[in-house]
Write a protein that holds these residues in place. Structure first.
Motif, PDB file in Angstrom:
ATOM      1  N   ALA A 117       0.944  -1.103  -0.033  1.00  0.00           N
ATOM      2  CA  ALA A 117       0.077  -0.010  -0.031  1.00  0.00           C
ATOM      3  C   ALA A 117       0.880   1.275   0.077  1.00  0.00           C
ATOM      4  CB  ALA A 117      -0.848  -0.046   1.286  1.00  0.00           C
ATOM      5  N   THR A 118       0.251   2.190  -0.745  1.00  0.00           N
ATOM      6  CA  THR A 118       1.224   3.732  -0.723  1.00  0.00           C
ATOM      7  C   THR A 118       0.215   4.756  -0.491  1.00  0.00           C
ATOM      8  OG1 THR A 118       0.566   4.077  -3.230  1.00  0.00           O
ATOM      9  CG2 THR A 118       2.607   2.721  -2.825  1.00  0.00           C
ATOM     10  N   LEU A 119       0.770   6.180  -0.186  1.00  0.00           N
ATOM     11  CA  LEU A 119       0.057   6.951   0.232  1.00  0.00           C
ATOM     12  C   LEU A 119       0.630   8.222  -0.451  1.00  0.00           C
ATOM     13  CD1 LEU A 119       1.790   8.467   2.588  1.00  0.00           C
ATOM     14  CD2 LEU A 119       1.027   6.974   4.099  1.00  0.00           C
ATOM     15  N   THR A 120       0.006   9.525  -0.426  1.00  0.00           N
ATOM     16  CA  THR A 120       0.470  10.743  -0.703  1.00  0.00           C
ATOM     17  C   THR A 120       0.490  11.634   0.192  1.00  0.00           C
ATOM     18  OG1 THR A 120      -0.242  10.371  -3.116  1.00  0.00           O
ATOM     19  CG2 THR A 120       0.002  12.607  -2.643  1.00  0.00           C
ATOM     20  N   LEU A 121       1.564  12.245   0.328  1.00  0.00           N
ATOM     21  CA  LEU A 121       1.687  13.493   1.497  1.00  0.00           C
ATOM     22  C   LEU A 121       1.195  14.766   0.845  1.00  0.00           C
ATOM     23  CD1 LEU A 121       4.777  12.595   3.306  1.00  0.00           C
ATOM     24  CD2 LEU A 121       2.758  11.702   3.869  1.00  0.00           C
ATOM     25  N   ASN A 122       0.347  15.465   1.620  1.00  0.00           N
ATOM     26  CA  ASN A 122      -0.303  16.692   0.799  1.00  0.00           C
ATOM     27  C   ASN A 122      -0.001  17.651   1.510  1.00  0.00           C
ATOM     28  OD1 ASN A 122      -1.962  15.838  -1.370  1.00  0.00           O
ATOM     29  ND2 ASN A 122      -2.449  14.479   0.254  1.00  0.00           N
ATOM     30  N   GLY A 123       0.525  19.023   1.209  1.00  0.00           N
ATOM     31  CA  GLY A 123       1.064  20.046   2.117  1.00  0.00           C
ATOM     32  C   GLY A 123       0.819  21.362   1.305  1.00  0.00           C
ATOM     33  N   ALA A 124       0.937  22.355   1.879  1.00  0.00           N
ATOM     34  CA  ALA A 124       1.113  23.731   1.367  1.00  0.00           C
ATOM     35  C   ALA A 124      -0.307  24.239   0.605  1.00  0.00           C
ATOM     36  CB  ALA A 124       2.187  23.970   0.358  1.00  0.00           C
ATOM     37  N   LYS A 125      -1.498  24.136   1.188  1.00  0.00           N
ATOM     38  CA  LYS A 125      -2.972  24.249   0.549  1.00  0.00           C
ATOM     39  C   LYS A 125      -2.945  25.850   0.543  1.00  0.00           C
ATOM     40  CE  LYS A 125      -4.947  19.704   1.616  1.00  0.00           C
ATOM     41  NZ  LYS A 125      -6.242  19.122   2.226  1.00  0.00           N
ATOM     42  N   ASP A 126      -2.444  26.606  -0.537  1.00  0.00           N
ATOM     43  CA  ASP A 126      -2.897  27.782  -0.917  1.00  0.00           C
ATOM     44  C   ASP A 126      -2.084  28.887   0.229  1.00  0.00           C
ATOM     45  OD1 ASP A 126      -3.751  30.118  -2.044  1.00  0.00           O
ATOM     46  OD2 ASP A 126      -5.695  30.037  -1.056  1.00  0.00           O
ATOM     47  N   VAL A 127      -0.933  28.489   0.272  1.00  0.00           N
ATOM     48  CA  VAL A 127      -0.026  29.317   1.320  1.00  0.00           C
ATOM     49  C   VAL A 127       0.666  30.580   0.751  1.00  0.00           C
ATOM     50  CG1 VAL A 127       1.699  29.293   3.140  1.00  0.00           C
ATOM     51  CG2 VAL A 127       0.137  27.273   2.852  1.00  0.00           C
ATOM     52  N   ALA A 128       0.594  31.679   1.421  1.00  0.00           N
ATOM     53  CA  ALA A 128       1.376  32.784   0.930  1.00  0.00           C
ATOM     54  C   ALA A 128       2.709  32.538   1.184  1.00  0.00           C
ATOM     55  CB  ALA A 128       0.929  34.030   1.404  1.00  0.00           C
ATOM     56  N   ALA A 129       3.719  32.587   0.196  1.00  0.00           N
ATOM     57  CA  ALA A 129       5.175  32.495   0.090  1.00  0.00           C
ATOM     58  C   ALA A 129       5.974  33.770   0.496  1.00  0.00           C
ATOM     59  CB  ALA A 129       5.683  31.999  -1.236  1.00  0.00           C
ATOM     60  N   ALA A 130       7.076  33.646   1.315  1.00  0.00           N
ATOM     61  CA  ALA A 130       7.666  34.623   1.912  1.00  0.00           C
ATOM     62  C   ALA A 130       9.287  34.499   1.783  1.00  0.00           C
ATOM     63  CB  ALA A 130       7.293  35.140   3.268  1.00  0.00           C
ATOM     64  N   THR A 131       9.894  35.303   1.984  1.00  0.00           N
ATOM     65  CA  THR A 131      11.373  35.142   2.129  1.00  0.00           C
ATOM     66  C   THR A 131      12.087  34.210   3.230  1.00  0.00           C
ATOM     67  OG1 THR A 131      11.975  37.227   2.951  1.00  0.00           O
ATOM     68  CG2 THR A 131      12.101  37.198   0.609  1.00  0.00           C
ATOM     69  N   ASP A 132      11.245  34.436   4.377  1.00  0.00           N
ATOM     70  CA  ASP A 132      11.507  33.425   5.223  1.00  0.00           C
ATOM     71  C   ASP A 132      11.056  32.192   5.114  1.00  0.00           C
ATOM     72  OD1 ASP A 132      12.499  35.529   7.045  1.00  0.00           O
ATOM     73  OD2 ASP A 132      10.712  36.145   7.795  1.00  0.00           O
ATOM     74  N   TRP A 133      11.905  31.095   5.591  1.00  0.00           N
ATOM     75  CA  TRP A 133      11.259  29.754   5.539  1.00  0.00           C
ATOM     76  C   TRP A 133       9.911  29.549   6.144  1.00  0.00           C
ATOM     77  CZ3 TRP A 133      13.568  26.969   1.985  1.00  0.00           C
ATOM     78  CH2 TRP A 133      15.039  26.976   1.717  1.00  0.00           C
ATOM     79  N   THR A 134       9.069  28.853   5.568  1.00  0.00           N
ATOM     80  CA  THR A 134       7.812  28.325   6.045  1.00  0.00           C
ATOM     81  C   THR A 134       7.588  26.889   5.868  1.00  0.00           C
ATOM     82  OG1 THR A 134       6.852  30.583   5.360  1.00  0.00           O
ATOM     83  CG2 THR A 134       5.160  28.613   5.882  1.00  0.00           C
ATOM     84  N   TYR A 135       7.402  26.269   6.990  1.00  0.00           N
ATOM     85  CA  TYR A 135       7.278  24.957   6.862  1.00  0.00           C
ATOM     86  C   TYR A 135       5.969  24.424   6.453  1.00  0.00           C
ATOM     87  CZ  TYR A 135      11.819  23.564   9.061  1.00  0.00           C
ATOM     88  OH  TYR A 135      13.358  23.697   9.327  1.00  0.00           O
TER      89      TYR A 135
END
Length: 213
Positions: A117-135
């Motif tokens: 069995a496999t899965l898909t990881l999902n992240g960053a649903k409509d996130v504003a990007a910036a120059t600082d790191w955003t997890y």
């Protein structure tokens, strides 16, 4: 035996600059820990006895930032991360502790076997990007061989001052990002760092002991 992960993203509800997050509730994927065999401790009655615990699973993170060059372009109003996915990762496995296990040696993970069995990881649903790191992604991972077919897919958009919006999709094989890693090892935290710049996306990786508990 028969551990199955759903692929929860602990950053999903509130993307953050912080890497360490708290498990929200009992429905989330959970980690197990083990005190390695061979540890001994001696204490007086009612005294505190400590054992060194190790995470049994791995952890996979992704963080994103913008190149400062993009923030000085007056024509760009905003850049958003629309989605980030990592697919075809093992979703199930079984763990048997072995006293002779040599985790990390030559990329061999000796204590885990994985199912189909496999899965898909999902992240960053409509996130504003910036120059600082955003997890934008922090998920538990079954220790496994680096999957040859797994891809990271990033969708991001530029909103321009004249009202236009342009969407971009970038795909890259996970084993190309982690080019020197053959296995995800239990007790390790793996981070993909993505920098969006003009005409290019830069990927970097980091592997550390997973010590935040």
């Amino acid at each position: 035996s028969g551990v199955t992960l759903k692929g929860d993203n602990l950053q999903e509800e509130a993307p953050s600059k912080e890497l360490k997050k708290t498990f929200r509730d009992a429905t989330n994927d959970v980690d197990w820990m083990v005190a390695r065999a061979g540890q001994t401790a001696v204490g007086e009655t009612h005294s505190t006895v400590g054992f060194t615990m190790q995470h049994v699973l791995s952890k996979l993170n992704a963080r994103i930032r913008l190149s400062e060059v993009l923030t000085t372009d007056a024509d760009i109003k905003e850049i958003r991360i629309n989605s980030l996915t990592i697919d075809k990762l093992a979703a199930e496995g079984s763990f048997i502790q072995k006293n002779t296990a040599t985790q990390g040696v030559k990329g061999i993970e000796e204590e885990w076997t994985t199912g189909k069995a496999t899965l898909t990881l999902n992240g960053a649903k409509d996130v504003a990007a910036a120059t600082d790191w955003t997890y934008v992604l922090e998920s538990l991972l079954i220790p496994q061989a680096m999957p040859a077919v797994s891809e990271l897919t990033l969708v991001y958009s530029f909103a321009f001052s004249d009202g236009r919006t342009e969407y971009y999709t970038y795909r890259i094989a996970l084993n190309e990002i982690f080019c020197n890693i053959t296995h995800f090892i239990s007790g390790n935290s793996y981070t993909v760092s993505i920098t969006i710049a003009p005409d290019i996306i830069k990927f970097d990786t980091d592997v550390t002991n997973w010590t935040d508990i």
